[in-house]
Design a protein around this motif. Structure first.
Motif, PDB file in Angstrom:
ATOM      1  N   ALA A  40       0.693  -0.782  -0.232  1.00 13.83           N
ATOM      2  CA  ALA A  40       0.184  -0.138  -0.200  1.00 13.83           C
ATOM      3  C   ALA A  40       0.649   1.050   0.276  1.00 13.83           C
ATOM      4  O   ALA A  40       1.106   2.471  -0.562  1.00 13.83           O
ATOM      5  CB  ALA A  40      -1.430  -0.606   1.148  1.00 13.83           C
ATOM      6  N   ALA A  41       1.811   1.403   0.451  1.00 13.61           N
ATOM      7  CA  ALA A  41       2.845   2.935   0.739  1.00 13.61           C
ATOM      8  C   ALA A  41       3.394   2.259  -0.566  1.00 13.61           C
ATOM      9  O   ALA A  41       3.724   3.902  -1.442  1.00 13.61           O
ATOM     10  CB  ALA A  41       3.789   2.488   1.574  1.00 13.61           C
ATOM     11  N   ALA A  47       1.674   6.915  -7.081  1.00 13.93           N
ATOM     12  CA  ALA A  47       1.069   7.091  -7.531  1.00 13.93           C
ATOM     13  C   ALA A  47       1.295   9.239  -7.316  1.00 13.93           C
ATOM     14  O   ALA A  47       0.985   9.824  -7.897  1.00 13.93           O
ATOM     15  CB  ALA A  47      -0.321   7.226  -6.865  1.00 13.93           C
ATOM     16  N   LEU A  48       2.154   9.271  -5.832  1.00 10.91           N
ATOM     17  CA  LEU A  48       2.323  10.239  -5.682  1.00 10.91           C
ATOM     18  C   LEU A  48       3.624  10.760  -6.660  1.00 10.91           C
ATOM     19  O   LEU A  48       3.823  11.788  -7.006  1.00 10.91           O
ATOM     20  CB  LEU A  48       3.066  10.653  -4.115  1.00 10.91           C
ATOM     21  N   PRO A  85      -6.514   9.719  -2.071  1.00  8.37           N
ATOM     22  CA  PRO A  85      -7.412   9.427  -0.641  1.00  8.37           C
ATOM     23  C   PRO A  85      -7.471   8.323   0.087  1.00  8.37           C
ATOM     24  O   PRO A  85      -7.103   7.659   1.301  1.00  8.37           O
ATOM     25  CB  PRO A  85      -8.564  10.583  -0.631  1.00  8.37           C
ATOM     26  N   ALA A  86      -8.256   7.533  -0.786  1.00  7.24           N
ATOM     27  CA  ALA A  86      -7.974   6.198  -0.786  1.00  7.24           C
ATOM     28  C   ALA A  86      -6.823   5.177  -0.371  1.00  7.24           C
ATOM     29  O   ALA A  86      -6.988   5.079   0.420  1.00  7.24           O
ATOM     30  CB  ALA A  86      -8.723   5.219  -2.281  1.00  7.24           C
ATOM     31  N   LEU A  87      -5.939   5.997  -1.233  1.00  3.55           N
ATOM     32  CA  LEU A  87      -4.504   5.012  -0.733  1.00  3.55           C
ATOM     33  C   LEU A  87      -4.177   5.826   0.365  1.00  3.55           C
ATOM     34  O   LEU A  87      -3.425   4.428   0.705  1.00  3.55           O
ATOM     35  CB  LEU A  87      -3.489   6.139  -2.502  1.00  3.55           C
ATOM     36  N   GLU A  88      -4.109   6.539   0.276  1.00  4.21           N
ATOM     37  CA  GLU A  88      -3.731   7.300   2.138  1.00  4.21           C
ATOM     38  C   GLU A  88      -4.285   6.860   3.263  1.00  4.21           C
ATOM     39  O   GLU A  88      -3.771   5.563   3.616  1.00  4.21           O
ATOM     40  CB  GLU A  88      -3.923   8.269   2.442  1.00  4.21           C
TER      41      GLU A  88
END
Length: 425
Positions: A40-41, A47-48, A85-88
């Motif tokens: 996930a990280a 993505a960032l 937001p979902a990834l975070e």
């Protein structure tokens, strides 16, 4: 708290340590959760990174008057922005889940700790002193104490079970014991005196391992603070979220405080007398040191507690606790058990534990070795020097006389105006 990198490097060794504690294997579960967290990280960072890359490319496309490319890139950036937001949230939830899982796993025992299920398998290290030989049948403290001011009935009337009122001679003796312990540890053994808060926040209780697993064993106030179960909690957390220099170590602190425990895990045990109370006083020792010095510090701390018992002329023994009898945060514990003639057995009066870096990871307490840029976690140790109430019990029983009076050990007499004995009020 456990270092996830150590679990990754040797999961079998981690599970072997848990097995010595009587726990089921957990490495596979923890590593699977860690893998999901890392994935996930990674997805979040990718993505960032792509958002930043695409944002720069928009400017380049516009400079080249490539409107179609610019519009495509802007659409991509908008989509990435919507997905962040979902990834975070996924990364945050998985990090929280991993930390929560690690937070309830106890420290692993050091190699020299004996394996065993309970206190019957603790190992005797040594005995000191000789139990007194009475010419009369020795009485237990709850038979000796009432004539001297140990008032169980009024304590119950005022506050309920496991509370006691002390008055008169026994109250003087109790206060003398606490001050004697402080003076000995500070004056003879180099501990710095402290007067810490008795109410602490959640994160402070978490730092020394009382939360989340043992919340029911402590008292919480309406404003969300906790009454300390021992001043270990306050004293150890002095270094939370700090980076010390190596020159500052070791830190050695001592305090005499009231302690408060609900005794939820001790229902039905020691319901008579002054052994197990909801409120009691204890002199605590805490050491903060380097990993290299923690072994010697553990021996030193335990010897300081033993010195108190020697000066009070109380026979005792040192026990090394087995894996099944150690506390949550401890990697090794020595219990000092004092002889109680009335019960004709030894009872615990002090526990001295090394916690290695288990607590410091929970508190983020570090130090910078001399000449180095990187930091390391400190090692923390704690011990009773001693529990004042249990010491009072030991003095009453070991120094009792046939006429109901109690001889005052020579080391305590200066604190009682030179009195050589206390008698019924």
């Amino acid at each position: 708290m456990h270092d996830i990198r150590i679990i990754r490097d040797d999961p079998a060794a981690f599970d072997a340590g848990l097995a010595r504690r009587g726990l089921e294997p957990a490495a596979a579960e923890i590593l699977a959760l860690d893998e999901r967290r890392r994935a996930a990280a990674t997805a979040l960072q990718a993505a960032l990174a792509r958002r930043n890359e695409a944002s720069k490319a928009i400017g380049q496309a516009k400079a080249q008057r490539d409107d179609a490319a610019a519009e495509a890139l802007m659409a991509e950036v908008a989509g990435l922005k919507d997905s962040l937001p979902a990834l975070e949230d996924a990364e945050r939830q998985l990090t929280g889940a991993l930390e929560a899982r690690l937070a309830v796993i106890p420290n692993l025992p050091l190699a020299d700790v004996p394996d065993g299920a309970d206190e019957t398998e603790n190992a005797l290290v040594h005995e000191r002193g000789t139990p007194p030989d009475f010419v009369f049948a020795p009485r237990e403290h709850d038979a000796i104490g009432p004539a001297l001011g140990l008032d169980f009935d009024t304590g119950v009337k005022l506050a309920g079970a496991r509370f006691t009122l002390l008055r008169g001679p026994v109250a003087r003796l109790y206060r003398a014991l606490g001050q004697f312990m402080l003076d000995t540890l500070a004056g003879q053994h180099g501990y710095e005196l402290a007067v810490p808060p008795l109410l602490v926040r959640d994160e402070v209780m978490f730092g020394t391992g009382q939360l989340p697993k043992f919340a029911e064993d402590s008292f919480r106030t309406l404003d969300g603070r906790w009454l300390i179960p021992t001043s270990e909690v306050s004293l150890t957390n002095i270094v939370r979220e700090a980076i010390l220099t190596e020159a500052e170590l070791p830190l050695r602190l001592t305090a005499l405080t009231p302690c408060f425990r609900s005794e939820a895990g001790a229902a039905g045990r020691d319901t008579r007398g002054f052994i197990r109370q909801h409120q009691f006083d204890k002199v605590e020792m805490v050491s903060i040191t380097t990993p290299e010095a923690s072994e010697a510090e553990h021996e030193r701390m335990t010897a300081c507690a033993e010195d108190i018992l020697v000066r009070l002329e109380l026979p005792f023994r040192r026990m090394k606790l087995c894996t099944g009898d150690m506390g949550f945060a401890a990697a090794r514990t020595y219990d000092l058990e004092v002889w109680l003639p009335g019960q004709a057995r030894y009872r615990e009066i002090s526990s001295c534990s090394t916690c290695t870096d288990f607590q410091s990871r929970r508190m983020n307490a570090r130090y910078r070795p001399a000449g180095e840029k990187t930091t390391r976690f400190v090692h923390t140790l704690n011990g009773s020097g001693l529990a004042v109430g249990r010491t009072l019990v030991a003095v009453l029983e070991n120094h009792q006389r046939a006429d109901g009076s109690v001889a005052v050990p020579a080391a305590l007499r200066p604190y009682l105006g030179g009195d050589e004995a206390i008698g019924p009020a």
